[in-house]
Design a protein around this motif. Structure first.
Motif, PDB file in Angstrom:
ATOM      1  N   HIS A  76       0.852  -1.188   0.000  1.00  0.00           N
ATOM      2  CA  HIS A  76       0.000   0.000   0.000  1.00  0.00           C
ATOM      3  C   HIS A  76       0.891   1.242   0.000  1.00  0.00           C
ATOM      4  CE1 HIS A  76      -2.688   3.146   1.512  1.00  0.00           C
ATOM      5  NE2 HIS A  76      -3.651   2.418   0.958  1.00  0.00           N
ATOM      6  N   PRO A  77       0.727   2.162  -0.962  1.00  0.00           N
ATOM      7  CA  PRO A  77       1.660   3.292  -1.098  1.00  0.00           C
ATOM      8  C   PRO A  77       1.861   4.098   0.178  1.00  0.00           C
ATOM      9  CG  PRO A  77       0.229   3.190  -3.011  1.00  0.00           C
ATOM     10  CD  PRO A  77      -0.293   2.172  -2.035  1.00  0.00           C
ATOM     11  N   GLU A  78       0.796   4.475   0.869  1.00  0.00           N
ATOM     12  CA  GLU A  78       0.947   5.321   2.055  1.00  0.00           C
ATOM     13  C   GLU A  78       1.631   4.568   3.194  1.00  0.00           C
ATOM     14  OE1 GLU A  78       0.660   8.502   2.494  1.00  0.00           O
ATOM     15  OE2 GLU A  78       0.159   8.662   0.371  1.00  0.00           O
ATOM     16  N   THR A  79       1.276   3.282   3.377  1.00  0.00           N
ATOM     17  CA  THR A  79       1.927   2.480   4.416  1.00  0.00           C
ATOM     18  C   THR A  79       3.396   2.291   4.087  1.00  0.00           C
ATOM     19  OG1 THR A  79      -0.135   1.307   4.830  1.00  0.00           O
ATOM     20  CG2 THR A  79       1.880   0.287   5.649  1.00  0.00           C
ATOM     21  N   ARG A  80       3.689   2.030   2.817  1.00  0.00           N
ATOM     22  CA  ARG A  80       5.091   1.837   2.402  1.00  0.00           C
ATOM     23  C   ARG A  80       5.897   3.116   2.627  1.00  0.00           C
ATOM     24  NH1 ARG A  80       9.047  -0.229   2.937  1.00  0.00           N
ATOM     25  NH2 ARG A  80      10.655  -0.437   1.365  1.00  0.00           N
TER      26      ARG A  80
END
Length: 200
Positions: free
Chosen positions: A26-30
């Motif tokens: 997931h972009p934001e989690t990454r």
């Protein structure tokens, strides 16, 4: 094989970079994982550097640009630093300590230009923000080593000035490992010297 200090460094950033759960897709989690990983070895900027942030205005968007200007009134060369991260999870803030050390040690004015990242900005938006000429600094044990070599060759094939530096026996992001490893410090010193000679 890398030295013991680099092994310790690898374990420390692995724990911050998702740990046993692994890297998120997931972009934001990454991006949060990458920021936590970078914060493991984050240091205050050297005292001779001012703390400045700027931006480039474009149609319907702004590109953030942290600026690293060494003290002094004498003219100095300028370097545009493009961070790694596969044009997706990282940002200039993830590389703040390494870039600050680079500016201070090489005696150059550094602009750490951000770029438009997917998934919000589909390819080739990030590539359209690139800046030649280039100094390509890649670690021998980086999973993207081959891509770095190809990028260097393509820049040269396109008529751009590109200098290649390989950090032997080091993992990805050797500038981030400078506080932990003598080998990383040696690779960083080689980069600083190349910048001074190239932009001198």
């Amino acid at each position: 094989m890398f030295d013991n200090a680099m092994q310790i460094y690898k374990e420390m950033i692995r724990d911050a970079d998702g740990g046993s759960a692994g890297k998120s897709r997931h972009p934001e989690t990454r991006r949060r994982q990458c920021k936590a990983m970078a914060d493991v070895f984050k240091k205050a900027r050297p005292p001779q550097l001012a703390d400045v942030d700027s931006f480039i205005a474009a149609q319907a968007r702004e590109t953030p640009i942290p600026v690293y200007p060494p003290d002094g009134d004498s003219p100095m060369s300028t370097l545009v630093y493009m961070n790694g991260g596969g044009y997706r999870p990282e940002s200039p803030s993830c590389h703040d300590t390494g870039v600050a050390n680079l500016a201070a040690a090489a005696g150059v004015h550094v602009f750490a230009v951000h770029y438009r990242r997917p998934s919000e900005n589909p390819c080739p938006a990030a590539i359209d923000n690139g800046y030649p000429p280039a100094i390509i600094h890649i670690a021998e044990l980086d999973p993207l080593f081959d891509e770095g070599m190809i990028y260097h060759e393509r820049l040269r094939d396109a008529g751009c000035l590109s200098t290649l530096l390989v950090a032997d026996k080091l993992l990805r992001s050797p500038l981030r490992a400078v506080p932990a490893s003598a080998e990383a410090r040696a690779a960083a010193d080689a980069l600083y010297g190349t910048i001074r000679r190239t932009l001198g």
